[in-house]
Design a protein around this motif. Structure first.
Motif, PDB file in Angstrom:
ATOM      1  N   MET A   1      12.769 -10.826  -5.053  1.00 46.01           N
ATOM      2  CA  MET A   1      13.655 -10.132  -4.134  1.00 46.01           C
ATOM      3  C   MET A   1      12.891  -8.975  -3.508  1.00 46.01           C
ATOM      4  O   MET A   1      12.358  -8.120  -4.199  1.00 46.01           O
ATOM      5  N   ASN A   2      12.834  -8.949  -2.191  1.00 48.55           N
ATOM      6  CA  ASN A   2      12.144  -7.917  -1.439  1.00 48.55           C
ATOM      7  C   ASN A   2      13.173  -6.909  -0.936  1.00 48.55           C
ATOM      8  O   ASN A   2      13.959  -7.223  -0.060  1.00 48.55           O
ATOM      9  N   LYS A   3      13.160  -5.679  -1.518  1.00 48.01           N
ATOM     10  CA  LYS A   3      14.112  -4.644  -1.111  1.00 48.01           C
ATOM     11  C   LYS A   3      13.419  -3.598  -0.256  1.00 48.01           C
ATOM     12  O   LYS A   3      12.278  -3.229  -0.532  1.00 48.01           O
ATOM     13  N   SER A   4      14.133  -3.149   0.772  1.00 50.87           N
ATOM     14  CA  SER A   4      13.628  -2.098   1.648  1.00 50.87           C
ATOM     15  C   SER A   4      14.837  -1.424   2.296  1.00 50.87           C
ATOM     16  O   SER A   4      15.977  -1.676   1.903  1.00 50.87           O
ATOM     17  N   TYR A   5      14.569  -0.582   3.269  1.00 54.94           N
ATOM     18  CA  TYR A   5      15.651   0.018   4.041  1.00 54.94           C
ATOM     19  C   TYR A   5      15.137   0.309   5.436  1.00 54.94           C
ATOM     20  O   TYR A   5      13.931   0.298   5.694  1.00 54.94           O
ATOM     21  N   ARG A   6      16.085   0.560   6.339  1.00 52.30           N
ATOM     22  CA  ARG A   6      15.707   0.990   7.678  1.00 52.30           C
ATOM     23  C   ARG A   6      16.839   1.823   8.263  1.00 52.30           C
ATOM     24  O   ARG A   6      17.998   1.707   7.860  1.00 52.30           O
ATOM     25  N   PHE A   7      16.467   2.688   9.195  1.00 50.01           N
ATOM     26  CA  PHE A   7      17.468   3.476   9.916  1.00 50.01           C
ATOM     27  C   PHE A   7      18.114   2.607  10.992  1.00 50.01           C
ATOM     28  O   PHE A   7      17.453   1.749  11.594  1.00 50.01           O
ATOM     29  N   ALA A   8      19.389   2.841  11.239  1.00 44.20           N
ATOM     30  CA  ALA A   8      20.103   2.106  12.286  1.00 44.20           C
ATOM     31  C   ALA A   8      19.589   2.521  13.655  1.00 44.20           C
ATOM     32  O   ALA A   8      19.197   3.671  13.873  1.00 44.20           O
ATOM     33  N   GLU A   9      19.625   1.569  14.559  1.00 47.43           N
ATOM     34  CA  GLU A   9      19.299   1.788  15.959  1.00 47.43           C
ATOM     35  C   GLU A   9      20.539   1.476  16.775  1.00 47.43           C
ATOM     36  O   GLU A   9      21.492   0.865  16.279  1.00 47.43           O
ATOM     37  N   GLU A  10      20.530   1.858  18.031  1.00 45.93           N
ATOM     38  CA  GLU A  10      21.702   1.665  18.874  1.00 45.93           C
ATOM     39  C   GLU A  10      22.146   0.204  18.916  1.00 45.93           C
ATOM     40  O   GLU A  10      23.347  -0.085  18.934  1.00 45.93           O
ATOM     41  N   LYS A  11      21.212  -0.724  18.854  1.00 45.20           N
ATOM     42  CA  LYS A  11      21.565  -2.150  18.876  1.00 45.20           C
ATOM     43  C   LYS A  11      22.359  -2.576  17.636  1.00 45.20           C
ATOM     44  O   LYS A  11      22.962  -3.635  17.609  1.00 45.20           O
ATOM     45  N   ASP A  12      22.371  -1.722  16.599  1.00 44.15           N
ATOM     46  CA  ASP A  12      23.059  -2.038  15.342  1.00 44.15           C
ATOM     47  C   ASP A  12      24.522  -1.598  15.309  1.00 44.15           C
ATOM     48  O   ASP A  12      25.193  -1.765  14.287  1.00 44.15           O
ATOM     49  N   ILE A  13      25.010  -1.043  16.389  1.00 45.46           N
ATOM     50  CA  ILE A  13      26.387  -0.518  16.396  1.00 45.46           C
ATOM     51  C   ILE A  13      27.397  -1.566  15.927  1.00 45.46           C
ATOM     52  O   ILE A  13      28.252  -1.251  15.092  1.00 45.46           O
ATOM     53  N   PRO A  14      27.363  -2.817  16.392  1.00 42.95           N
ATOM     54  CA  PRO A  14      28.343  -3.800  15.894  1.00 42.95           C
ATOM     55  C   PRO A  14      28.246  -3.998  14.378  1.00 42.95           C
ATOM     56  O   PRO A  14      29.270  -4.153  13.706  1.00 42.95           O
ATOM     57  N   LEU A  15      27.051  -3.964  13.831  1.00 39.58           N
ATOM     58  CA  LEU A  15      26.874  -4.124  12.389  1.00 39.58           C
ATOM     59  C   LEU A  15      27.431  -2.915  11.633  1.00 39.58           C
ATOM     60  O   LEU A  15      28.080  -3.066  10.599  1.00 39.58           O
ATOM     61  N   VAL A  16      27.192  -1.729  12.148  1.00 34.82           N
ATOM     62  CA  VAL A  16      27.744  -0.520  11.519  1.00 34.82           C
ATOM     63  C   VAL A  16      29.267  -0.620  11.482  1.00 34.82           C
ATOM     64  O   VAL A  16      29.889  -0.385  10.437  1.00 34.82           O
ATOM     65  N   LEU A  17      29.874  -0.987  12.592  1.00 29.93           N
ATOM     66  CA  LEU A  17      31.332  -1.108  12.641  1.00 29.93           C
ATOM     67  C   LEU A  17      31.827  -2.196  11.691  1.00 29.93           C
ATOM     68  O   LEU A  17      32.848  -2.019  11.015  1.00 29.93           O
ATOM     69  N   LYS A  18      31.114  -3.289  11.586  1.00 29.66           N
ATOM     70  CA  LYS A  18      31.476  -4.363  10.653  1.00 29.66           C
ATOM     71  C   LYS A  18      31.512  -3.819   9.225  1.00 29.66           C
ATOM     72  O   LYS A  18      32.463  -4.066   8.472  1.00 29.66           O
ATOM     73  N   PHE A  19      30.468  -3.076   8.831  1.00 28.14           N
ATOM     74  CA  PHE A  19      30.424  -2.526   7.476  1.00 28.14           C
ATOM     75  C   PHE A  19      31.511  -1.476   7.257  1.00 28.14           C
ATOM     76  O   PHE A  19      32.092  -1.397   6.173  1.00 28.14           O
ATOM     77  N   ILE A  20      31.810  -0.673   8.276  1.00 33.82           N
ATOM     78  CA  ILE A  20      32.900   0.306   8.160  1.00 33.82           C
ATOM     79  C   ILE A  20      34.209  -0.422   7.874  1.00 33.82           C
ATOM     80  O   ILE A  20      34.983  -0.014   6.999  1.00 33.82           O
ATOM     81  N   LYS A  21      34.454  -1.501   8.588  1.00 37.19           N
ATOM     82  CA  LYS A  21      35.699  -2.261   8.392  1.00 37.19           C
ATOM     83  C   LYS A  21      35.737  -2.914   7.012  1.00 37.19           C
ATOM     84  O   LYS A  21      36.787  -2.931   6.362  1.00 37.19           O
ATOM     85  N   GLU A  22      34.604  -3.435   6.544  1.00 38.15           N
ATOM     86  CA  GLU A  22      34.566  -4.024   5.199  1.00 38.15           C
ATOM     87  C   GLU A  22      34.822  -2.958   4.135  1.00 38.15           C
ATOM     88  O   GLU A  22      35.544  -3.203   3.167  1.00 38.15           O
ATOM     89  N   LEU A  23      34.233  -1.778   4.312  1.00 32.82           N
ATOM     90  CA  LEU A  23      34.478  -0.678   3.379  1.00 32.82           C
ATOM     91  C   LEU A  23      35.950  -0.295   3.366  1.00 32.82           C
ATOM     92  O   LEU A  23      36.531  -0.062   2.300  1.00 32.82           O
ATOM     93  N   SER A  24      36.568  -0.264   4.544  1.00 31.46           N
ATOM     94  CA  SER A  24      37.980   0.133   4.617  1.00 31.46           C
ATOM     95  C   SER A  24      38.876  -0.857   3.874  1.00 31.46           C
ATOM     96  O   SER A  24      39.888  -0.471   3.297  1.00 31.46           O
ATOM     97  N   VAL A  25      38.516  -2.123   3.865  1.00 30.20           N
ATOM     98  CA  VAL A  25      39.279  -3.117   3.103  1.00 30.20           C
ATOM     99  C   VAL A  25      39.127  -2.825   1.612  1.00 30.20           C
ATOM    100  O   VAL A  25      40.113  -2.803   0.866  1.00 30.20           O
ATOM    101  N   TYR A  26      37.896  -2.572   1.163  1.00 38.10           N
ATOM    102  CA  TYR A  26      37.647  -2.250  -0.250  1.00 38.10           C
ATOM    103  C   TYR A  26      38.443  -1.009  -0.675  1.00 38.10           C
ATOM    104  O   TYR A  26      39.005  -0.977  -1.766  1.00 38.10           O
ATOM    105  N   GLU A  27      38.513  -0.020   0.208  1.00 43.25           N
ATOM    106  CA  GLU A  27      39.204   1.228  -0.118  1.00 43.25           C
ATOM    107  C   GLU A  27      40.699   1.175   0.176  1.00 43.25           C
ATOM    108  O   GLU A  27      41.390   2.173   0.034  1.00 43.25           O
ATOM    109  N   LYS A  28      41.187   0.017   0.597  1.00 39.00           N
ATOM    110  CA  LYS A  28      42.604  -0.176   0.911  1.00 39.00           C
ATOM    111  C   LYS A  28      43.068   0.790   2.013  1.00 39.00           C
ATOM    112  O   LYS A  28      44.134   1.373   1.953  1.00 39.00           O
ATOM    113  N   MET A  29      42.230   0.944   3.031  1.00 35.48           N
ATOM    114  CA  MET A  29      42.502   1.884   4.117  1.00 35.48           C
ATOM    115  C   MET A  29      42.239   1.264   5.486  1.00 35.48           C
ATOM    116  O   MET A  29      41.972   1.963   6.449  1.00 35.48           O
ATOM    117  N   GLU A  30      42.313  -0.071   5.571  1.00 36.68           N
ATOM    118  CA  GLU A  30      41.942  -0.727   6.820  1.00 36.68           C
ATOM    119  C   GLU A  30      42.786  -0.286   8.003  1.00 36.68           C
ATOM    120  O   GLU A  30      42.326  -0.326   9.148  1.00 36.68           O
TER     121      GLU A  30
END
Length: 159
Positions: A1-30
């Motif tokens: 397993m190759n683990k790393s990280y990267r900073f978000a770029e403007e092209k990642d906005i849809p992915l950021v929003l996707k993760f925000i929505k997934e988090l809100s489901v986990y936190e029961k706050m959608e």
């Protein structure tokens, strides 16, 4: 397993929003998510008020962490505030959370921050145990207060 990280770029906005929505489901706050791609673009990439990092596994984004700087008058320096951390369920328990905290801790050191803080829902026992395993302590005697946009607009309009 190759683990790393990267900073978000403007092209990642849809992915950021996707993760925000997934988090809100986990936190029961959608029902509380009103963020849009437009607001994320404005605040993350135009105003640069916060930053996002993605933990990666085999070049796949498996979650996100959104953080920004706050300021402590007592410490006299900026601190790092982690607003949200989320790892997709199928990638949990693989060290991604700890990796994010290591990355953010390094950023806090590099930026000479005096604190590294975040909030956690009282019922989120798995996260509480994880945070305690890192050496984090709850801020007993402190309660977070919030004014919603509707409330602070009302106050601002008062004479």
């Amino acid at each position: 397993m190759n683990k790393s990280y990267r900073f978000a770029e403007e092209k990642d906005i849809p992915l950021v929003l996707k993760f925000i929505k997934e988090l809100s489901v986990y936190e029961k706050m959608e029902d509380q998510v009103i963020a849009t791609e437009t607001t994320l673009k404005e605040w993350l990439f135009e105003k640069k008020i916060a930053e996002v990092i993605f933990p990666m596994e085999n070049n796949i984004e498996v979650g996100f962490a959104l953080f920004f700087h706050n300021y402590s008058t007592f410490v006299g320096r900026a601190g790092l505030y982690l607003e949200d951390i989320y790892i997709m369920p199928q990638y949990r328990n693989r060290g991604h959370g700890k990796s994010i905290f290591k990355i953010l801790s390094k950023i806090a050191v590099e930026r000479n921050c005096g604190r590294f803080e975040w909030s956690c829902l009282d019922w989120n026992e798995p996260s509480i145990q994880f945070y305690k395993s890192l050496g984090a302590v709850p801020m007993n005697g402190w309660t977070v207060y919030r004014l919603t946009e509707e409330k602070f607009k009302k106050i601002a309009e008062e004479q």
